[in-house]
Enzyme design. Structure first.
Site, PDB file in Angstrom:
ATOM      1  N   HIS A  86      -5.041   5.035   9.232  1.00 23.59           N
ATOM      2  CA  HIS A  86      -4.119   4.984  10.360  1.00 23.59           C
ATOM      3  C   HIS A  86      -4.550   5.911  11.465  1.00 23.59           C
ATOM      4  CE1 HIS A  86      -1.682   3.662   6.902  1.00 23.59           C
ATOM      5  NE2 HIS A  86      -1.464   2.694   7.743  1.00 23.59           N
ATOM      6  N   ASP A  95       6.151   1.956   4.141  1.00 24.76           N
ATOM      7  CA  ASP A  95       6.007   0.642   3.500  1.00 24.76           C
ATOM      8  C   ASP A  95       6.820   0.572   2.221  1.00 24.76           C
ATOM      9  OD1 ASP A  95       4.371  -0.379   5.446  1.00 24.76           O
ATOM     10  OD2 ASP A  95       2.500   0.108   4.415  1.00 24.76           O
ATOM     11  N   LYS A  97       0.860  -1.181   0.000  1.00 28.97           N
ATOM     12  CA  LYS A  97       0.000   0.000   0.000  1.00 28.97           C
ATOM     13  C   LYS A  97       0.895   1.229   0.000  1.00 28.97           C
ATOM     14  CE  LYS A  97      -2.431  -0.991   3.765  1.00 28.97           C
ATOM     15  NZ  LYS A  97      -1.495  -2.042   4.163  1.00 28.97           N
ATOM     16  N   GLY A 146     -35.032  -2.384  27.766  1.00 29.61           N
ATOM     17  CA  GLY A 146     -35.426  -1.007  27.509  1.00 29.61           C
ATOM     18  C   GLY A 146     -36.389  -0.798  26.362  1.00 29.61           C
ATOM     19  N   THR A 181     -43.805 -11.266  36.621  1.00 28.46           N
ATOM     20  CA  THR A 181     -44.175 -10.858  35.261  1.00 28.46           C
ATOM     21  C   THR A 181     -45.448 -10.031  35.368  1.00 28.46           C
ATOM     22  OG1 THR A 181     -45.701 -12.649  34.783  1.00 28.46           O
ATOM     23  CG2 THR A 181     -43.370 -13.086  34.367  1.00 28.46           C
ATOM     24  N   MET A 182     -45.959  -9.621  34.210  1.00 27.13           N
ATOM     25  CA  MET A 182     -47.188  -8.844  34.209  1.00 27.13           C
ATOM     26  C   MET A 182     -48.367  -9.646  34.765  1.00 27.13           C
ATOM     27  SD  MET A 182     -48.072  -8.498  30.212  1.00 27.13           S
ATOM     28  CE  MET A 182     -47.037  -9.338  29.019  1.00 27.13           C
ATOM     29  N   GLY A 219     -46.975 -18.411  27.895  1.00 30.48           N
ATOM     30  CA  GLY A 219     -45.680 -17.938  28.395  1.00 30.48           C
ATOM     31  C   GLY A 219     -45.071 -18.824  29.465  1.00 30.48           C
ATOM     32  N   PRO A 235     -41.459  -4.083  34.725  1.00 29.03           N
ATOM     33  CA  PRO A 235     -42.013  -3.126  33.751  1.00 29.03           C
ATOM     34  C   PRO A 235     -43.327  -3.596  33.127  1.00 29.03           C
ATOM     35  CG  PRO A 235     -39.943  -4.105  32.937  1.00 29.03           C
ATOM     36  CD  PRO A 235     -40.089  -4.490  34.371  1.00 29.03           C
TER      37      PRO A 235
HETATM   38  P1  ADP Z   1     -38.517  -8.456  25.937  1.00 31.47           P
HETATM   39  O1  ADP Z   1     -37.884  -7.156  25.639  1.00 31.47           O
HETATM   40  O2  ADP Z   1     -37.890  -9.161  27.103  1.00 31.47           O
HETATM   41  O3  ADP Z   1     -38.697  -9.356  24.774  1.00 31.47           O
HETATM   42  P2  ADP Z   1     -40.840  -6.842  26.631  1.00 31.47           P
HETATM   43  O4  ADP Z   1     -39.963  -5.699  26.984  1.00 31.47           O
HETATM   44  O5  ADP Z   1     -41.758  -6.715  25.475  1.00 31.47           O
HETATM   45  O6  ADP Z   1     -40.003  -8.177  26.470  1.00 31.47           O
HETATM   46  O7  ADP Z   1     -41.712  -7.236  27.892  1.00 31.47           O
HETATM   47  C1  ADP Z   1     -41.106  -7.488  29.144  1.00 31.47           C
HETATM   48  C2  ADP Z   1     -42.179  -7.876  30.119  1.00 31.47           C
HETATM   49  O8  ADP Z   1     -42.807  -9.068  29.697  1.00 31.47           O
HETATM   50  C3  ADP Z   1     -41.643  -8.208  31.481  1.00 31.47           C
HETATM   51  O9  ADP Z   1     -41.528  -7.046  32.266  1.00 31.47           O
HETATM   52  C4  ADP Z   1     -42.686  -9.170  32.051  1.00 31.47           C
HETATM   53  O10 ADP Z   1     -43.693  -8.479  32.744  1.00 31.47           O
HETATM   54  C5  ADP Z   1     -43.329  -9.731  30.831  1.00 31.47           C
HETATM   55  N1  ADP Z   1     -43.035 -11.154  30.679  1.00 31.47           N
HETATM   56  C6  ADP Z   1     -41.879 -11.738  30.391  1.00 31.47           C
HETATM   57  N2  ADP Z   1     -42.008 -13.079  30.299  1.00 31.47           N
HETATM   58  C7  ADP Z   1     -43.307 -13.346  30.566  1.00 31.47           C
HETATM   59  C8  ADP Z   1     -44.109 -14.528  30.641  1.00 31.47           C
HETATM   60  N3  ADP Z   1     -43.575 -15.720  30.405  1.00 31.47           N
HETATM   61  N4  ADP Z   1     -45.421 -14.410  30.942  1.00 31.47           N
HETATM   62  C9  ADP Z   1     -45.952 -13.196  31.157  1.00 31.47           C
HETATM   63  N5  ADP Z   1     -45.273 -12.048  31.097  1.00 31.47           N
HETATM   64  C10 ADP Z   1     -43.962 -12.112  30.811  1.00 31.47           C
HETATM   65 MG    MG Z   2     -37.932  -5.501  26.968  1.00 31.10          MG
END
Ligand code: ADP
Ligand code: MG
Length: 570
Positions: A221, A112, A107, A396, A490-491, A482, A552
């Site tokens: 570089h 070089d 090069k 997030g 979880t939710m 799930g 969340p």
């Molecule tokens: P990811 O980014 O992990 O794919 P999301 O951000 O869309 O998922 O959602 C996260 C939320 O999903 C968690 O805070 C939880 O409440 C819920 N969650 C995760 N796994 C399960 C499950 N097996 N059954 C019900 N809710 C779930």
């Molecule tokens: Mg998520």
């Protein structure tokens, strides 16, 4: 400086160890930072021309990655961004030189040129038939026809390939060099950087760029480039490179070219693919025929974020050289680009929800519309809060996902059969299934689908009992899909108590009272997730580090549950 290294002064040695350990077809020359084909003796026996390239390290996979049959015989690595010594190059020449002679591909950098040049001269004096080709493909700097000429950058990899294929075909040194020279005469490259890189031994970046700055025409570089500009859309920045290449290469419509889209080290593959798309359509719109393309990491400046484009004029024989087989690890092969994005018709997804469902009175349809609007608004208003919560214990994205779902609800509102709530929910499920994604996407989709199916079959869809049954069916569906149950963080920990609360409401409770109680139950449930260990979803990777934080997904349930209650207030 944060790097995956053992010792800033032994980076090149350690790196080459890795290269050679990972491929048994390669070897290191004793006492040198030189990668050779392990079978170079057979090459000598066949009287084929040997090819040597190299230069300072820091351009990986160049040049060790191009050692292999059909490309380089040996690659000489200097310290990072520093030319290897005369003696190192000489040692490579003397080791691989046989009756078939040696071509050095260098090069164009002063260091070089001098080190490889002197080594060639000494070898020649010792009776070795060796010649040297200097590649200068960087068109960023004006070619003043002057003293130093164009720098050699990523396009050099094309020359390795053309010369390597010619040597493999058994051509003489003169012929191999002539082919490589013809290729190099039609080779034009230019790069841009979004940031600098750090030489391990220096410990800090070679230059700095502001957040909104791009550097055009930099070398490889870590040196700064020709001019700075503001970061724009990828298409605009690619156009700067492309126009300069077309102009400096004097490329005319109808000409045939090969294209390399090169990652300077720190660019995400998805960005590189965007650049490739822009470059391919840009050349096509100028009437240039890109007949072969490769997109990837070919010649880098350490971890520099940025890219370069290299274009080489081709004819049939040169194209054949590019497509000729090689087992060099870093040469991926070139593909033939398409003129347009090919699209295959997608099979429409069958909507299996029934449109048969119990109707209810028109005012209820209006209430359902208000409820859905309130849910949508609340999820969008809470996007940032949800993002923050999910950033702590997840990845997030839940705020973004649910806000996207919310906008889709708004858009779908006029198409939903709001007069038949069970049907409307099933339609809603299909919408959510398409747009939500992530983990919550399919889970919400099944929740709403099951609830909708139950409600469709219910004789009194405007009763609290019907909605309680539907809510419970939704929870069951979610738990089944799930695999989570109460207490798994979880939710469902918000949904299950909410469903239980709704089932406890008496038939004389008003919708507002019932919904308010349900929201409170969801909030209690969501709060309880603070003390739970996750066993499902992403939070489970965190173990007890999630403790103290609300889940969340559970929080999102409280957001829409509160919104439902508020919709009944009006
Ligand atoms: P990811 O980014 O992990 O794919 P999301 O951000 O869309 O998922 O959602 C996260 C939320 O999903 C968690 O805070 C939880 O409440 C819920 N969650 C995760 N796994 C399960 C499950 N097996 N059954 C019900 N809710 C779930
Ligand atoms: Mg998520």
């Amino acid at each position: 400086m944060k790097k995956l290294i053992n010792d800033p002064l032994r980076v090149v040695d350690d790196m080459l160890q890795g290269v050679v350990l990972a491929d048994q077809r390669l070897a290191l020359l004793e006492g040198e930072n030189i990668v050779v084909r392990r079978d170079f003796h057979t090459l000598k026996a066949d009287c084929k021309v040997s090819l040597i390239s190299g230069g300072g390290a820091g351009h990986e996979p160049a040049h060790g990655g191009y050692v292999g049959s059909g490309m380089l015989t040996a690659a000489v690595a200097g310290p990072v961004f520093t030319s290897p010594s005369v003696d190192a190059v000489l040692s490579a020449i003397m080791t691989v030189a046989g009756p078939g002679s040696v071509l050095l591909i260098v090069k164009n950098y002063t260091g070089d040129r001098l080190n490889f040049g002197l080594a060639a001269e000494i070898a020649r004096a010792a009776g070795v038939d060796v010649d040297m080709l200097v590649v200068g493909d960087d068109v960023a700097l004006d070619d003043d026809g002057g003293r130093v000429g164009r720098r050699g950058i990523a396009g050099t990899v094309f020359i390795h390939k053309v010369a390597g294929a010619a040597a493999e075909a058994g051509l003489s040194l003169k012929q191999v060099k002539a082919e490589a020279q013809r290729a190099a005469a039609g080779l034009f490259s230019m790069g841009l950087a979004l940031g600098a890189c750090t030489v391990p031994a220096a410990g800090k970046p070679g230059f700095t760029l502001a957040d909104d700055e791009v550097e055009y025409g930099l070398g490889i570089h870590g040196e700064s480039g020709v001019r700075r500009g503001h970061v724009q859309r990828a298409g605009e920045m690619v156009r700067v490179l492309l126009e300069r290449i077309v102009e400096q290469g004097d490329l005319k419509a109808g000409e045939r070219i090969a294209l390399m889209v090169n990652n300077l080290g720190g660019t995400a593959v998805q960005e590189l693919d965007i650049v490739a798309g822009e470059a391919l359509s840009g050349f096509a719109s100028r009437g240039l025929n890109v007949e072969a393309v490769m997109v990837g990491t070919f010649l880098t400046a350490l971890e520099m974020p940025g890219c370069s484009l290299s274009v080489m004029r081709i004819d049939d024989s040169m194209l054949a050289r590019l497509h000729a087989p090689t087992d060099a690890g870093a040469w991926p092969g070139m593909s033939t680009p398409a003129l347009d994005v090919a699209r295959v018709p997608a099979v429409a997804t069958a909507e299996n929800h029934s449109t048969q469902g119990t109707e209810w009175a028109q005012p209820n349809a209006q209430v359902l519309r208000r409820v859905l609007q309130a849910i949508s608004r609340a999820l969008q208003d809470n996007e940032e809060v949800l993002t923050e919560l999910d950033s702590v214990v997840g990845d997030g994205d839940i705020g973004i996902s649910l806000a996207r779902g919310a906008r889709a609800i708004d858009e779908a509102l006029d198409t939903l059969a709001l007069d038949r709530p069970g049907v409307a929910l099933q339609q809603l499920s299909a919408v959510l299934r398409r747009v939500l994604g992530g983990t919550s996407g399919p889970l919400y989709a099944v929740f709403v689908l099951r609830a909708g199916v139950r409600l469709s079959a219910h004789a009194e869809p405007d009763s609290i009992a019907a909605w309680a049954e539907a809510f419970q069916a939704g929870c069951d569906g979610m738990a089944r899909l799930g695999g989570a149950s109460a207490g798994d963080r979880t939710m469902l920990d918000a949904l299950i108590p909410a469903a239980a609360d709704l089932a406890r409401q008496t038939s004389d409770a008003s919708a507002l009272e019932a919904a308010t109680q349900v929201a409170i139950a969801a909030e209690f449930g969501a709060e309880s997730t603070r003390n739970m260990l996750a066993s499902k979803g992403r939070s489970s990777y965190l173990g007890n580090r999630a403790l103290g934080h609300i889940d969340p997904g559970a929080f999102a349930v409280t957001v829409w549950a509160r919104a439902v209650a508020s919709a009944f207030e009006s």
